[in-house]
Write a protein that holds these residues in place. Structure first.
Motif, PDB file in Angstrom:
ATOM      1  N   MET A   1       0.694  -3.747  -5.276  1.00  0.00           N
ATOM      2  CA  MET A   1       0.226  -2.736  -5.590  1.00  0.00           C
ATOM      3  C   MET A   1      -0.803  -2.247  -5.023  1.00  0.00           C
ATOM      4  O   MET A   1      -1.432  -1.956  -6.426  1.00  0.00           O
ATOM      5  N   VAL A   2      -1.357  -1.328  -4.518  1.00  0.00           N
ATOM      6  CA  VAL A   2      -2.187  -0.237  -4.291  1.00  0.00           C
ATOM      7  C   VAL A   2      -1.067   1.348  -4.082  1.00  0.00           C
ATOM      8  O   VAL A   2      -1.158   1.367  -3.054  1.00  0.00           O
TER       9      VAL A   2
ATOM     10  N   ASP B   1      -3.184   7.887   5.658  1.00  0.00           N
ATOM     11  CA  ASP B   1      -3.271   7.894   6.333  1.00  0.00           C
ATOM     12  C   ASP B   1      -4.954   7.297   6.580  1.00  0.00           C
ATOM     13  O   ASP B   1      -5.385   5.474   6.732  1.00  0.00           O
ATOM     14  N   GLN B   2      -5.669   7.733   6.510  1.00  0.00           N
ATOM     15  CA  GLN B   2      -7.172   7.463   7.131  1.00  0.00           C
ATOM     16  C   GLN B   2      -7.134   6.328   5.307  1.00  0.00           C
ATOM     17  O   GLN B   2      -8.095   5.755   5.759  1.00  0.00           O
ATOM     18  N   VAL B   3      -7.610   6.492   4.514  1.00  0.00           N
ATOM     19  CA  VAL B   3      -7.451   5.476   2.864  1.00  0.00           C
ATOM     20  C   VAL B   3      -6.218   4.574   3.494  1.00  0.00           C
ATOM     21  O   VAL B   3      -7.154   4.197   3.360  1.00  0.00           O
ATOM     22  N   ALA B   4      -5.673   4.966   3.982  1.00  0.00           N
ATOM     23  CA  ALA B   4      -4.632   3.581   4.126  1.00  0.00           C
ATOM     24  C   ALA B   4      -5.123   2.275   4.922  1.00  0.00           C
ATOM     25  O   ALA B   4      -5.244   1.640   4.820  1.00  0.00           O
TER      26      ALA B   4
ATOM     27  N   VAL C   1       0.979  -1.074   0.078  1.00  0.00           N
ATOM     28  CA  VAL C   1       0.274  -0.259  -0.239  1.00  0.00           C
ATOM     29  C   VAL C   1       0.602   1.108   0.130  1.00  0.00           C
ATOM     30  O   VAL C   1       1.830   1.751   1.483  1.00  0.00           O
ATOM     31  N   VAL C   2       1.009   1.665  -1.775  1.00  0.00           N
ATOM     32  CA  VAL C   2       2.741   3.167  -1.369  1.00  0.00           C
ATOM     33  C   VAL C   2       1.539   4.291  -0.790  1.00  0.00           C
ATOM     34  O   VAL C   2       0.448   4.990  -2.130  1.00  0.00           O
ATOM     35  N   ASN C   3       2.157   5.182   0.470  1.00  0.00           N
ATOM     36  CA  ASN C   3       1.322   5.581   1.577  1.00  0.00           C
ATOM     37  C   ASN C   3       2.330   7.242   1.119  1.00  0.00           C
ATOM     38  O   ASN C   3       3.551   6.800   1.297  1.00  0.00           O
TER      39      ASN C   3
ATOM     40  N   PHE D   1       1.238  -4.675   3.413  1.00  0.00           N
ATOM     41  CA  PHE D   1       2.240  -3.898   3.634  1.00  0.00           C
ATOM     42  C   PHE D   1       1.916  -2.432   3.930  1.00  0.00           C
ATOM     43  O   PHE D   1       2.626  -1.995   2.049  1.00  0.00           O
ATOM     44  N   GLU D   2       1.830  -1.920   4.748  1.00  0.00           N
ATOM     45  CA  GLU D   2       2.251   0.014   3.969  1.00  0.00           C
ATOM     46  C   GLU D   2       3.664   0.445   4.179  1.00  0.00           C
ATOM     47  O   GLU D   2       4.494   0.592   4.531  1.00  0.00           O
TER      48      GLU D   2
END
Length: 591
Positions: free
Chosen positions: A119-120, A57-60, A42-44, A75-76
């Motif tokens: 990946m997201v 962070d809320q979206v993740a 989860v690419v943040n 895995f963020e």
């Protein structure tokens, strides 16, 4: 479902790689059986520096919950989070485009190093979107993009105000045409929620590009940040990525030449950000599909109607565009001009995604036979000043003057140009030449060309002068006759470097040319006397970028790789091959 395919993230039970990872994950509370599930990055780009990223962070959290529910393990991972209005303060703005390429490499290190399965990508501000798309194309693991929304704008003294007005009027204040008190007042109420700029700048343009390419779920762009719809789309993406991994649906299956044609048509039909051109070319280069994006804009521009007039080129708000159907509605109207067979992250085609779509407001998103403008909103120019091309955004209002000829007034920095405007040292009828702001000379296209455009507007000279620059413009810029990204750039000895004060320059929108009206013998003499300017930034990331960035060229063939241009200082060259993978600026800017 058929027998699950072998995942690249899975290693033999009890082997070294299995055991040491299991030890790490046990300490993190991840069950041992999860070692066999699809592992999704989860690419943040969450950051507390800018509103663009403050909500990610809320979206993740929602995406990770959806991945777990679908049978995957999230895995963020984090990347750089560049914002023009915050991190653009240092190094004359040079960190901005260079940070895009850093985002790509951040992702490669984490995802390729750990051999994750998919990946997201949580897309937000200008440079993270193309950076993430470039990584998806490079790594070619199943990927889905999640547009994370635009910010709510506000009102000041009874008038709409957003970040564009703050930017414009801050430059107007420097010219004395707006009070400092008004700029301060606007800045206090222009942004009311997290999210990207609410106008059709680079961020919202690139969110539309994600969907038009087929890399985001249909109907997900644009979207209001923190809205129920944004969270619903994020949840759907988290669920979808797990099946994409099992189906082995990869970015290069989606990023076909037809997909890029669709994306270029979409950008042209809304008069999107000029920056989308180089970003799309960077993605195409990473995908190694041979697509010449600049050529597509050049050939499709005159053939693609403008169907929606959104701020800043028109009067409609981004909220109206979303309500009318957004990118999905736009593509439905464009369908006769699209490649309907292009694949998307849904597993289906563009046609399958669009066949039941209806536009909510045909005045906001018009049909092909009722365009809002008779001419293209983005034009690629050539000529002896731009043999490799230049870009301009004439807007959708019919211009009174489509051919401008005048004497050049040359500047090597934006500060010098703004100073001359403040001192009223530039006469009406002039062509302002601001150079040294390209990818190599800026470097990274820093240099503040947009500041000069807004200063021209603040001086009340928007209809009285033209401007040429090898720099790029903010996606919010749509004022006056401005030609940007003139190539080859001045720092490499391009024709722009050979212009002298007083030379006659002509910009002709109908002929799509920009020319220096000087005898060729004189130009040849100047070329023989030209000396390359001293490079800036001799340490840190910008030094690495400067040494490895190369000029934009025609897109390579599907099997070709860019050549290895020698750095200015060969003794300090990166290790062999590093220019291709560690510094993607080389790869996209040579396209």
């Amino acid at each position: 479902m058929t027998e699950p395919r072998k995942l690249r993230s899975n290693f033999p039970r009890g082997s070294y790689l299995w055991a040491v990872r299991n030890a790490q994950w046990q300490a993190m509370g991840i069950p041992e059986e999860d070692c066999e599930k699809p592992k999704i990055a989860v690419v943040n780009s969450s950051s507390e520096l800018a509103a663009c990223y403050s909500h990610l962070d809320q979206v993740a959290k929602v995406v990770k919950e959806a991945i777990r529910a679908a049978g995957g393990v999230p895995f963020e991972i984090r990347t750089a989070a560049p914002s023009d209005f915050v991190t653009g303060a240092g190094a004359r703005g040079a960190y901005m485009l260079a940070a895009r390429d850093l985002v790509t490499n951040d992702i490669e290190v984490a995802v390729e190093g750990a051999q994750l399965d998919g990946m997201v990508c949580l897309t937000s501000c200008d440079k993270t979107v193309p950076g993430q798309l470039m990584a998806a194309a490079r790594l070619n693991v199943p990927t889905i993009m999640v547009p994370c929304g635009y910010q709510a704008s506000g009102e000041y003294k009874g008038q709409h105000v957003d970040i564009e007005e703050v930017f414009i009027h801050s430059m107007h204040a420097m010219l004395g045409s707006t009070s400092t008190e008004d700029v301060v007042g606007m800045s206090r109420c222009a942004i009311r929620t997290p999210g990207v700029c609410s106008g059709l700048g680079t961020a919202n343009t690139m969110h539309v590009v994600c969907e038009a390419l087929g890399m985001a779920l249909p109907g997900s762009a644009p979207v209001a940040a923190l809205s129920d719809k944004m969270f619903t789309d994020a949840k759907a993406a988290g669920a979808r990525i797990v099946q994409m991994v099992w189906d082995d649906l990869k970015p290069r299956d989606i990023l076909s030449p037809g997909a890029f044609t669709n994306a270029v048509r979409a950008v042209l039909s809304i008069g999107g950000s000029l920056n989308a051109v180089k970003h799309l070319q960077a993605v195409a280069t990473e995908a190694e599909n041979g697509v010449d994006v600049y050529g597509l804009f050049e050939t499709l521009g005159p053939k693609t109607p403008v169907l929606s007039g959104l701020r800043p080129i028109g009067e409609h708000l981004i909220e109206e565009f979303e309500s009318a159907g957004g990118c999905r509605g736009l593509m439905r109207q464009l369908l006769p001009l699209l490649d309907p067979g292009a694949r998307t992250v849904t597993g289906g085609t563009v046609w399958e995604n669009l066949r039941d779509v209806q536009v909510g407001n045909p005045e906001v998103i018009r049909s092909i036979d009722r365009p809002v403008a008779p001419r293209p909103a983005i034009v690629l120019l050539r000529g002896n000043l731009a043999p490799e091309g230049a870009l301009t955004k004439p807007g959708i209002v019919e211009r009174k003057v489509r051919r401008f000829t005048g004497p050049a007034v040359c500047f090597d920095t934006s500060d010098a140009a703004v100073k001359a405007l403040r001192e009223k040292a530039i006469a009406p009828g002039s062509v302002i030449v601001m150079r040294g702001a390209g990818a190599c000379g800026g470097p990274a296209m820093g240099g503040g060309a947009s500041r000069v455009v807004f200063a021209i507007d603040g001086a009340g000279m928007g209809d009285q002068v033209a401007m040429l620059t090898d720099g790029h413009l903010s996606g919010l810029v749509c004022k006056g006759l401005v030609v940007a990204e003139v190539a080859p750039e001045a720092a490499l000895g391009g024709p722009l470097a050979l212009v002298h004060d007083g030379d006659t320059v002509t910009v002709d929108l109908d002929a799509r040319r920009v020319d220096l009206e000087v005898d060729e013998a004189v130009i040849a003499q100047r070329r023989s006397e030209w000396q390359q300017p001293k490079p800036m930034f001799d340490r840190g990331w910008l030094q690495i970028y400067r040494r490895n960035v190369g000029p934009r060229r025609k897109a390579p063939s599907s099997h070709a790789r860019p050549s290895n241009d020698r750095p200015e200082d060969p003794s300090q060259d990166a290790e062999p091959g590093a220019h291709r993978r560690a510094h993607p600026a080389v790869r996209h800017l040579r396209t």
